[in-house]
Design a protein around this motif. Structure first.
Motif, short mmCIF file in Angstrom:
data_model
loop_
_atom_site.label_atom_id
_atom_site.label_comp_id
_atom_site.label_asym_id
_atom_site.label_seq_id
_atom_site.Cartn_x
_atom_site.Cartn_y
_atom_site.Cartn_z
N UNK A 216 0.85 -1.21 0.00
CA UNK A 216 0.00 0.00 0.00
C UNK A 216 0.88 1.25 0.00
N UNK A 217 1.92 1.25 0.81
CA UNK A 217 2.84 2.40 0.85
C UNK A 217 3.57 2.59 -0.48
N UNK A 218 3.93 1.48 -1.13
CA UNK A 218 4.57 1.57 -2.45
C UNK A 218 3.61 2.22 -3.45
N UNK A 219 2.34 1.78 -3.41
CA UNK A 219 1.35 2.35 -4.34
C UNK A 219 1.14 3.83 -4.11
N UNK A 220 1.28 4.28 -2.89
CA UNK A 220 1.14 5.70 -2.59
C UNK A 220 2.41 6.45 -2.97
N UNK A 221 3.57 5.85 -2.75
CA UNK A 221 4.84 6.53 -2.97
C UNK A 221 5.15 6.73 -4.45
N UNK A 222 4.77 5.80 -5.30
CA UNK A 222 5.14 5.90 -6.72
C UNK A 222 4.59 7.17 -7.36
N UNK A 223 3.28 7.47 -7.26
CA UNK A 223 2.82 8.72 -7.88
C UNK A 223 3.37 9.97 -7.19
N UNK A 224 3.50 9.93 -5.86
CA UNK A 224 3.98 11.12 -5.15
C UNK A 224 5.44 11.43 -5.51
N UNK A 225 6.29 10.42 -5.43
CA UNK A 225 7.70 10.64 -5.73
C UNK A 225 7.89 10.92 -7.21
N UNK A 226 7.14 10.22 -8.06
CA UNK A 226 7.24 10.48 -9.50
C UNK A 226 6.84 11.90 -9.85
N UNK A 227 5.80 12.41 -9.19
CA UNK A 227 5.37 13.77 -9.45
C UNK A 227 6.45 14.76 -9.04
N UNK A 228 7.05 14.54 -7.88
CA UNK A 228 8.13 15.43 -7.41
C UNK A 228 9.32 15.36 -8.35
N UNK A 229 9.66 14.17 -8.85
CA UNK A 229 10.77 14.04 -9.80
C UNK A 229 10.47 14.80 -11.09
N UNK A 230 9.22 14.71 -11.57
CA UNK A 230 8.86 15.44 -12.79
C UNK A 230 8.96 16.95 -12.59
N UNK A 231 8.50 17.44 -11.45
CA UNK A 231 8.57 18.88 -11.18
C UNK A 231 10.03 19.32 -11.07
N UNK A 232 10.86 18.52 -10.41
CA UNK A 232 12.28 18.87 -10.26
C UNK A 232 12.99 18.86 -11.61
N UNK A 233 12.56 18.00 -12.53
CA UNK A 233 13.17 17.94 -13.85
C UNK A 233 12.55 18.94 -14.82
N UNK A 234 11.63 19.76 -14.31
CA UNK A 234 10.92 20.77 -15.10
C UNK A 234 10.16 20.15 -16.28
N UNK A 235 9.60 18.96 -16.01
CA UNK A 235 8.76 18.29 -17.00
C UNK A 235 7.31 18.43 -16.55
N UNK A 236 6.41 18.17 -17.46
CA UNK A 236 4.99 18.19 -17.12
C UNK A 236 4.71 17.00 -16.19
N UNK A 237 4.17 17.23 -14.99
CA UNK A 237 3.89 16.12 -14.08
C UNK A 237 2.86 15.15 -14.68
N UNK A 238 3.14 13.86 -14.53
CA UNK A 238 2.20 12.83 -14.99
C UNK A 238 2.10 11.75 -13.94
#
Length: 97
Positions: free
Chosen positions: A72-94
């Motif tokens: 359950x924590x993995x399922x929550x972490x993947x979108x949250x961390x992925x979104x932060x990585x996209x914002x940090x890379x200045x990409x459109x969050x997905x």
């Protein structure tokens, strides 16, 4: 050159053909975040022990409970961390990797 016989493949359902690319896309994210989820699951279970309703209703001593809570924590972490990585890379969050 000798002709080779075609290799038989197992028939797959159309749904499985759609699911497999998503699982392949998520594999690196799961590998990178599973340890964090399992490390966070242990203190979370200890906090559950202080709540009487959780003590009565959840099998807090079972390994399978730790395993399921970790997923359950993995399922929550993947979108949250992925979104932060996209914002940090200045990409459109997905949502999906």
């Amino acid at each position: 050159m000798a002709a080779s016989a075609p290799v038989p493949t197992a028939p797959t359902a159309p749904r499985a053909r759609l699911l497999i690319p998503d699982l392949i896309a998520y594999a690196p994210a799961i590998c990178l975040r599973k340890e964090i989820a399992l490390v966070l699951a242990v203190p979370l279970i200890h906090r559950f022990r202080g709540v009487p309703a959780f003590e009565r209703g959840l099998p807090l001593d079972g390994r399978w409970f730790l395993y399921r809570l970790g997923w359950v924590l993995i399922r929550v972490a993947i979108p949250l961390v992925g979104w932060v990585e996209d914002v940090a890379a200045r990409k459109k969050p997905r949502l999906l990797p």
